[in-house]
Design an enzyme around this catalytic site. Structure first.
Site, PDB file in Angstrom:
ATOM      1  N   VAL A 164      86.558 -32.118  70.107  1.00  0.00           N
ATOM      2  CA  VAL A 164      86.959 -32.263  71.605  1.00  0.00           C
ATOM      3  C   VAL A 164      88.299 -33.022  71.592  1.00  0.00           C
ATOM      4  CG1 VAL A 164      86.323 -33.472  73.670  1.00  0.00           C
ATOM      5  CG2 VAL A 164      84.608 -32.355  72.448  1.00  0.00           C
ATOM      6  N   VAL A 165      88.123 -34.213  70.715  1.00  0.00           N
ATOM      7  CA  VAL A 165      89.434 -34.993  70.763  1.00  0.00           C
ATOM      8  C   VAL A 165      90.653 -34.364  70.237  1.00  0.00           C
ATOM      9  CG1 VAL A 165      90.792 -37.230  69.898  1.00  0.00           C
ATOM     10  CG2 VAL A 165      87.984 -37.194  70.657  1.00  0.00           C
TER      11      VAL A 165
ATOM     12  N   ASP B 259      69.209 -31.570  76.803  1.00  0.00           N
ATOM     13  CA  ASP B 259      68.816 -31.068  78.089  1.00  0.00           C
ATOM     14  C   ASP B 259      68.938 -32.241  79.184  1.00  0.00           C
ATOM     15  OD1 ASP B 259      67.642 -28.731  79.208  1.00  0.00           O
ATOM     16  OD2 ASP B 259      65.580 -29.793  79.161  1.00  0.00           O
TER      17      ASP B 259
ATOM     18  N   THR C 277      70.973 -31.518  69.633  1.00  0.00           N
ATOM     19  CA  THR C 277      69.709 -32.157  69.720  1.00  0.00           C
ATOM     20  C   THR C 277      68.764 -31.430  68.474  1.00  0.00           C
ATOM     21  OG1 THR C 277      67.466 -32.081  70.474  1.00  0.00           O
ATOM     22  CG2 THR C 277      69.169 -30.503  71.646  1.00  0.00           C
ATOM     23  N   ILE C 278      68.399 -32.158  67.608  1.00  0.00           N
ATOM     24  CA  ILE C 278      67.613 -31.580  66.543  1.00  0.00           C
ATOM     25  C   ILE C 278      66.205 -30.704  67.024  1.00  0.00           C
ATOM     26  CG2 ILE C 278      68.151 -33.600  65.234  1.00  0.00           C
ATOM     27  CD1 ILE C 278      65.136 -34.356  65.302  1.00  0.00           C
TER      28      ILE C 278
ATOM     29  N   ARG D  32      55.244 -30.964  48.338  1.00  0.00           N
ATOM     30  CA  ARG D  32      54.828 -29.761  47.396  1.00  0.00           C
ATOM     31  C   ARG D  32      54.447 -30.134  45.998  1.00  0.00           C
ATOM     32  NH1 ARG D  32      54.173 -24.262  47.998  1.00  0.00           N
ATOM     33  NH2 ARG D  32      55.138 -24.142  50.127  1.00  0.00           N
TER      34      ARG D  32
ATOM     35  N   ARG E  43      46.163 -30.916  46.418  1.00  0.00           N
ATOM     36  CA  ARG E  43      45.857 -31.721  47.703  1.00  0.00           C
ATOM     37  C   ARG E  43      46.200 -30.786  48.884  1.00  0.00           C
ATOM     38  NH1 ARG E  43      47.579 -37.682  45.627  1.00  0.00           N
ATOM     39  NH2 ARG E  43      45.662 -38.507  45.061  1.00  0.00           N
TER      40      ARG E  43
ATOM     41  N   ARG F 185      58.488 -32.515  70.595  1.00  0.00           N
ATOM     42  CA  ARG F 185      57.455 -32.947  71.759  1.00  0.00           C
ATOM     43  C   ARG F 185      57.236 -31.489  72.384  1.00  0.00           C
ATOM     44  NH1 ARG F 185      60.251 -37.887  73.808  1.00  0.00           N
ATOM     45  NH2 ARG F 185      59.891 -38.687  71.501  1.00  0.00           N
TER      46      ARG F 185
ATOM     47  N   HIS G 292      47.210 -26.058  46.184  1.00  0.00           N
ATOM     48  CA  HIS G 292      47.339 -26.845  47.226  1.00  0.00           C
ATOM     49  C   HIS G 292      47.626 -26.315  48.519  1.00  0.00           C
ATOM     50  CE1 HIS G 292      51.501 -25.705  45.696  1.00  0.00           C
ATOM     51  NE2 HIS G 292      51.719 -25.592  47.092  1.00  0.00           N
TER      52      HIS G 292
ATOM     53  N   HIS H  14      61.921 -40.868  61.901  1.00  0.00           N
ATOM     54  CA  HIS H  14      63.378 -40.750  62.309  1.00  0.00           C
ATOM     55  C   HIS H  14      64.323 -40.182  61.124  1.00  0.00           C
ATOM     56  CE1 HIS H  14      62.222 -42.541  66.036  1.00  0.00           C
ATOM     57  NE2 HIS H  14      63.381 -42.238  66.618  1.00  0.00           N
TER      58      HIS H  14
HETATM   59  P1  ADP Z   1      68.596 -35.443  75.989  1.00  0.00           P
HETATM   60  O1  ADP Z   1      69.848 -35.496  76.426  1.00  0.00           O
HETATM   61  O2  ADP Z   1      68.448 -35.746  74.656  1.00  0.00           O
HETATM   62  O3  ADP Z   1      67.794 -34.568  76.586  1.00  0.00           O
HETATM   63  P2  ADP Z   1      67.485 -37.543  77.841  1.00  0.00           P
HETATM   64  O4  ADP Z   1      66.506 -36.573  78.406  1.00  0.00           O
HETATM   65  O5  ADP Z   1      66.979 -39.021  77.699  1.00  0.00           O
HETATM   66  O6  ADP Z   1      68.313 -36.993  76.592  1.00  0.00           O
HETATM   67  O7  ADP Z   1      68.908 -37.697  78.819  1.00  0.00           O
HETATM   68  C1  ADP Z   1      69.710 -38.709  78.563  1.00  0.00           C
HETATM   69  C2  ADP Z   1      70.616 -39.139  79.803  1.00  0.00           C
HETATM   70  O8  ADP Z   1      70.643 -37.895  80.649  1.00  0.00           O
HETATM   71  C3  ADP Z   1      69.257 -39.827  80.607  1.00  0.00           C
HETATM   72  O9  ADP Z   1      69.181 -41.156  80.164  1.00  0.00           O
HETATM   73  C4  ADP Z   1      69.961 -40.119  81.857  1.00  0.00           C
HETATM   74  O10 ADP Z   1      70.966 -41.080  82.214  1.00  0.00           O
HETATM   75  C5  ADP Z   1      70.703 -38.419  82.075  1.00  0.00           C
HETATM   76  N1  ADP Z   1      69.819 -37.893  82.807  1.00  0.00           N
HETATM   77  C6  ADP Z   1      68.777 -37.032  82.484  1.00  0.00           C
HETATM   78  N2  ADP Z   1      68.245 -36.248  83.514  1.00  0.00           N
HETATM   79  C7  ADP Z   1      68.879 -36.566  84.426  1.00  0.00           C
HETATM   80  C8  ADP Z   1      68.749 -35.906  85.878  1.00  0.00           C
HETATM   81  N3  ADP Z   1      68.051 -35.160  86.013  1.00  0.00           N
HETATM   82  N4  ADP Z   1      69.816 -36.308  86.550  1.00  0.00           N
HETATM   83  C9  ADP Z   1      70.734 -37.142  86.278  1.00  0.00           C
HETATM   84  N5  ADP Z   1      70.897 -37.915  84.934  1.00  0.00           N
HETATM   85  C10 ADP Z   1      69.852 -37.445  84.203  1.00  0.00           C
END
Ligand code: ADP
Length: 319
Positions: free
Chosen positions: A23-24, A103, A125-126, A154, A162, A171, A215, A249
């Site tokens: 980006v930069v 997300d 995201t992983i 393994r 085992r 999740r 195993h 982690h």
């Molecule tokens: P990820 O981006 O990994 O899914 P999170 O769901 O924790 O992680 O979202 C990261 C940050 O994005 C949150 O801490 C919050 O500040 C912001 N965020 C998440 N959902 C909303 C929403 N519906 N409206 C505004 N900001 C949001």
């Protein structure tokens, strides 16, 4: 547009740094000024903004984590918090933002766009759980970390005959468990998207040992249940002893894979192009090996299209 900014938000993922770098550098190539916002949306609210130069992102392409650091912000979820964020953007003359994250971060980007500052999402995201893209930055690296662990498990599993239960992150999304299970040759894979039946798991284990298998490896996504719970069930229901390994982690860390660095570079650069075109409320991604863009959706809990065929294949190959 003269000045744009970049931030990383939510759960960190290997390859975020490579995206920040892209980006930069692309922004400077396009003759924008580019600022880094530290600590995600929370840092934005607090005014943690710094102009970046070409050299600011030197020597980070190979590093895990994110040099901009990441955070979750409860305040940003409120209209008052977002108003403060908007004021900071105006104060610093920032006219567009690239948001690297998952997300939740994308929904934040959409909210900022609605307030008049175009934001473009870069999926990192992983979990690989973003609708609109086949792959997210960090998934490939995490997958390789999991495979590496399964291969090691393994070795010890076969030496001692085992059964191992390996718990991996995920999740709501089973991509990591499914891909790792397929690539690691696991006998059973449990994921949130598919119902599981304990008798069927027991039967597979018994059939395997009946055929002289030394195993067995079961992969369970954390969203299904903890590995310890599954171990208890197998002991209680069928007197099967298992060992458990919770990867935790370590799956988030490490130097990004070549693939993650490449898609991070492509995604980051495309995001800057979109801002240049004045687009906001969109995200970049990959579909059928091409770089694409798509609208960020308002609704909670979007997940990637479920790959049912892959799940079936994993079952066919692991009897
Ligand atoms: P990820 O981006 O990994 O899914 P999170 O769901 O924790 O992680 O979202 C990261 C940050 O994005 C949150 O801490 C919050 O500040 C912001 N965020 C998440 N959902 C909303 C929403 N519906 N409206 C505004 N900001 C949001």
């Amino acid at each position: 547009m003269n000045r744009i900014a970049v931030l990383t938000s939510g759960g960190d993922a290997p390859g975020m740094n490579a995206a920040v770098r892209a980006v930069v550098r692309k922004a400077i190539f396009e003759e924008f000024e580019v600022a880094g916002i530290f600590n995600g949306y929370q840092g934005l609210i607090e005014g943690k903004v710094e102009l970046l130069q070409l050299g600011s992102v030197g020597d980070i392409i190979q590093r895990g984590g994110t040099m901009l650091r990441s955070a979750r912000s409860v305040e940003f979820r409120t209209p008052e918090g977002r108003e403060k964020a908007l004021q900071q953007l105006e104060l610093h003359g920032i006219e567009g933002v690239v948001v690297i994250g998952g997300d939740g971060s994308f929904r934040g980007a959409l909210e900022l766009t609605k307030l008049g500052i175009p934001c473009v999402g870069v999926p990192a995201t992983i979990d690989n759980d973003i609708q609109g893209t086949d792959f997210t930055i960090g998934f490939d690296t995490a997958l390789n970390t999991v495979i590496d662990s399964i291969d090691k498990i393994r070795d010890t599993a076969s030496s001692h005959e085992r059964t191992f239960i390996v718990e991996v992150m995920g999740r709501d999304a089973g991509d990591l468990a499914l891909w790792a299970g397929l690539a690691g040759g696991a006998e059973t894979i449990l994921i949130p998207e598919e119902k599981y039946e304990v008798p069927a798991i027991i039967e597979r284990l018994k059939n395997g040992s009946g055929r002289g298998k030394k195993h067995s490896i079961i992969i369970v996504a954390e969203g299904v249940m903890p590995a310890s719970e599954l171990a208890d069930i197998l002991k209680r229901e069928a007197n099967i002893d298992t060992h458990i390994s919770v990867l935790g982690h370590i799956q988030r860390g490490g130097s990004p894979s070549a693939r993650d660095r490449v898609i991070a570079s492509q995604f980051g650069a495309r995001a800057v192009e979109l801002l240049k075109e004045g687009r906001g409320g969109v995200a970049v991604g990959m579909k059928n090996n091409g770089i694409v863009e798509y609208d960020i959706k308002d609704d909670e809990g979007s997940t990637n299209d479920w790959k049912a065929e892959m799940y079936t294949l994993s079952k066919e190959l692991s009897i």
